[in-house]
Design a protein around this motif. Structure first.
Motif, PDB file in Angstrom:
ATOM      1  N   GLY A 123       0.814  -1.217   0.000  1.00 35.37           N
ATOM      2  CA  GLY A 123       0.000   0.000   0.000  1.00 35.37           C
ATOM      3  C   GLY A 123       0.845   1.262   0.000  1.00 35.37           C
ATOM      4  N   ILE A 124       1.861   1.289   0.862  1.00 38.62           N
ATOM      5  CA  ILE A 124       2.733   2.461   0.921  1.00 38.62           C
ATOM      6  C   ILE A 124       3.495   2.637  -0.396  1.00 38.62           C
ATOM      7  CG2 ILE A 124       4.753   3.490   2.034  1.00 38.62           C
ATOM      8  CD1 ILE A 124       3.836   2.200   4.653  1.00 38.62           C
ATOM      9  N   MET A 125       4.024   1.535  -0.925  1.00 44.45           N
ATOM     10  CA  MET A 125       4.806   1.632  -2.154  1.00 44.45           C
ATOM     11  C   MET A 125       3.961   2.105  -3.330  1.00 44.45           C
ATOM     12  SD  MET A 125       8.003   1.151  -1.687  1.00 44.45           S
ATOM     13  CE  MET A 125       8.482   0.984  -3.412  1.00 44.45           C
ATOM     14  N   LEU A 126       2.727   1.647  -3.433  1.00 44.27           N
ATOM     15  CA  LEU A 126       1.873   2.094  -4.533  1.00 44.27           C
ATOM     16  C   LEU A 126       1.571   3.581  -4.424  1.00 44.27           C
ATOM     17  CD1 LEU A 126      -0.614  -0.890  -4.948  1.00 44.27           C
ATOM     18  CD2 LEU A 126       1.145  -0.135  -6.554  1.00 44.27           C
ATOM     19  N   GLN A 127       1.332   4.049  -3.192  1.00 41.57           N
ATOM     20  CA  GLN A 127       1.109   5.482  -3.008  1.00 41.57           C
ATOM     21  C   GLN A 127       2.363   6.281  -3.367  1.00 41.57           C
ATOM     22  OE1 GLN A 127      -1.692   7.106  -2.444  1.00 41.57           O
ATOM     23  NE2 GLN A 127      -2.793   5.169  -2.454  1.00 41.57           N
ATOM     24  N   LEU A 128       3.523   5.743  -3.009  1.00 44.63           N
ATOM     25  CA  LEU A 128       4.771   6.411  -3.357  1.00 44.63           C
ATOM     26  C   LEU A 128       4.969   6.455  -4.870  1.00 44.63           C
ATOM     27  CD1 LEU A 128       7.198   4.960  -0.659  1.00 44.63           C
ATOM     28  CD2 LEU A 128       6.494   7.353  -0.891  1.00 44.63           C
ATOM     29  N   MET A 129       4.648   5.338  -5.561  1.00 45.14           N
ATOM     30  CA  MET A 129       4.793   5.309  -7.005  1.00 45.14           C
ATOM     31  C   MET A 129       3.892   6.360  -7.662  1.00 45.14           C
ATOM     32  SD  MET A 129       7.148   3.103  -7.850  1.00 45.14           S
ATOM     33  CE  MET A 129       8.022   3.570  -6.342  1.00 45.14           C
ATOM     34  N   ARG A 130       2.671   6.489  -7.151  1.00 41.66           N
ATOM     35  CA  ARG A 130       1.759   7.498  -7.702  1.00 41.66           C
ATOM     36  C   ARG A 130       2.321   8.901  -7.482  1.00 41.66           C
ATOM     37  NH1 ARG A 130      -2.240   3.991  -5.181  1.00 41.66           N
ATOM     38  NH2 ARG A 130      -3.295   2.784  -6.811  1.00 41.66           N
ATOM     39  N   ALA A 131       2.787   9.164  -6.259  1.00 41.15           N
ATOM     40  CA  ALA A 131       3.316  10.492  -5.937  1.00 41.15           C
ATOM     41  C   ALA A 131       4.577  10.799  -6.740  1.00 41.15           C
ATOM     42  CB  ALA A 131       3.612  10.584  -4.441  1.00 41.15           C
ATOM     43  N   LEU A 132       5.443   9.804  -6.885  1.00 43.14           N
ATOM     44  CA  LEU A 132       6.669  10.013  -7.649  1.00 43.14           C
ATOM     45  C   LEU A 132       6.368  10.173  -9.136  1.00 43.14           C
ATOM     46  CD1 LEU A 132       8.849   7.428  -5.723  1.00 43.14           C
ATOM     47  CD2 LEU A 132       9.292   9.879  -5.853  1.00 43.14           C
ATOM     48  N   GLY A 133       5.356   9.431  -9.609  1.00 37.67           N
ATOM     49  CA  GLY A 133       4.960   9.576 -11.001  1.00 37.67           C
ATOM     50  C   GLY A 133       4.425  10.963 -11.303  1.00 37.67           C
ATOM     51  N   GLU A 134       3.811  11.569 -10.298  1.00 36.20           N
ATOM     52  CA  GLU A 134       3.285  12.928 -10.448  1.00 36.20           C
ATOM     53  C   GLU A 134       4.295  13.990 -10.013  1.00 36.20           C
ATOM     54  OE1 GLU A 134      -0.224  12.761  -8.093  1.00 36.20           O
ATOM     55  OE2 GLU A 134      -1.215  11.302  -9.404  1.00 36.20           O
ATOM     56  N   ARG A 135       5.506  13.543  -9.677  1.00 29.63           N
ATOM     57  CA  ARG A 135       6.610  14.433  -9.278  1.00 29.63           C
ATOM     58  C   ARG A 135       6.261  15.260  -8.033  1.00 29.63           C
ATOM     59  NH1 ARG A 135       6.783  13.965 -14.839  1.00 29.63           N
ATOM     60  NH2 ARG A 135       8.844  13.630 -15.755  1.00 29.63           N
TER      61      ARG A 135
END
Length: 226
Positions: free
Chosen positions: A162-174
């Protein structure tokens, strides 16, 4: 007229379908590299792959499935590259931190890749199951090493994913920067049962050099030797 072996005919059909599917995935990957994922249409993909529109729907229900296939391929190739380094680490907490840090660093270097990985969560993707299996193995050993057992490996799996997916979304959106890297890894380690001192100890032992040295070093880390 020569007879065609029905078994060979079936094999030829499977090979042709596999090539066409691979062409569609390659076309999407090429388009995603040039423009925003959300702007790509089925018409764009079939034009890039030089196939009929009906052919697309033989292989995929829609763009979400195709996007997941692209992400799956990228994640599997990245996972294979990391496996030898991951398995060289004896400490399961260090393996967990290493895997998370590798994905975060990759996402920092390539936000498009991060967005694709996050999209795997919306569909039934084999690449996602592969990663869950890797993490669960480490979490089982990690839980066994805790004095009181701590949270179950099943619960910790959902926490880490869950944390990693949220991080991927946030990083994808810079929305995050390299300065957030260590804080994110520490938060994951503390969420699965380590205290602040133990999490810091794991962070200091993370591999930072070798044939796949990361572009982003930890804040404050020097470029020279000790």
């Amino acid at each position: 007229m020569a007879k065609i072996n029905p078994i060979r005919r079936a094999e030829i059909g499977r090979e042709k379908r596999a090539r066409t599917r691979a062409d569609l995935v390659a076309a999407a990957n090429s388009l995603f590299a040039r423009q925003a994922v959300e702007s790509v249409t089925v018409d764009d993909v079939v034009k890039e792959a030089a196939v009929a529109k009906g052919t697309f729907y033989v292989h995929f229900d829609g763009l979400e499935g195709l996007t997941a296939a692209v992400a799956e391929e990228l994640v599997q190739s990245f996972d294979e590259m990391l496996q030898s380094d991951r398995l060289s680490l004896d400490d399961p907490a260090l393996r967990i931190a290493f895997g998370c840090s590798a994905f975060i660093d990759k996402a920092l270097n390539d936000p498009r890749w991060a967005s694709l990985v996050a999209r795997m969560a919306t569909v039934d993707a084999k690449g996602g199951e592969l990663l869950r299996g890797r993490i669960f193995q480490d979490l089982q050993q990690f839980s066994n090493n805790l004095p009181d057992g701590g949270p179950s490996a099943h619960l910790n799996l959902e926490i880490v994913v869950g944390i990693m997916l949220q991080l991927m979304r946030a990083l994808g959106e810079r929305r995050l920067s390299p300065l957030d890297r260590d804080g994110a890894i520490s938060a994951i380690l503390r969420a699965i049962g380590l205290n602040a001192r133990e999490a810091k100890s794991v962070l200091t032992r993370l591999p930072t050099s070798g044939p796949r040295q990361r572009k982003f070093q930890r804040p404050g880390a020097g470029s020279g030797g000790a």
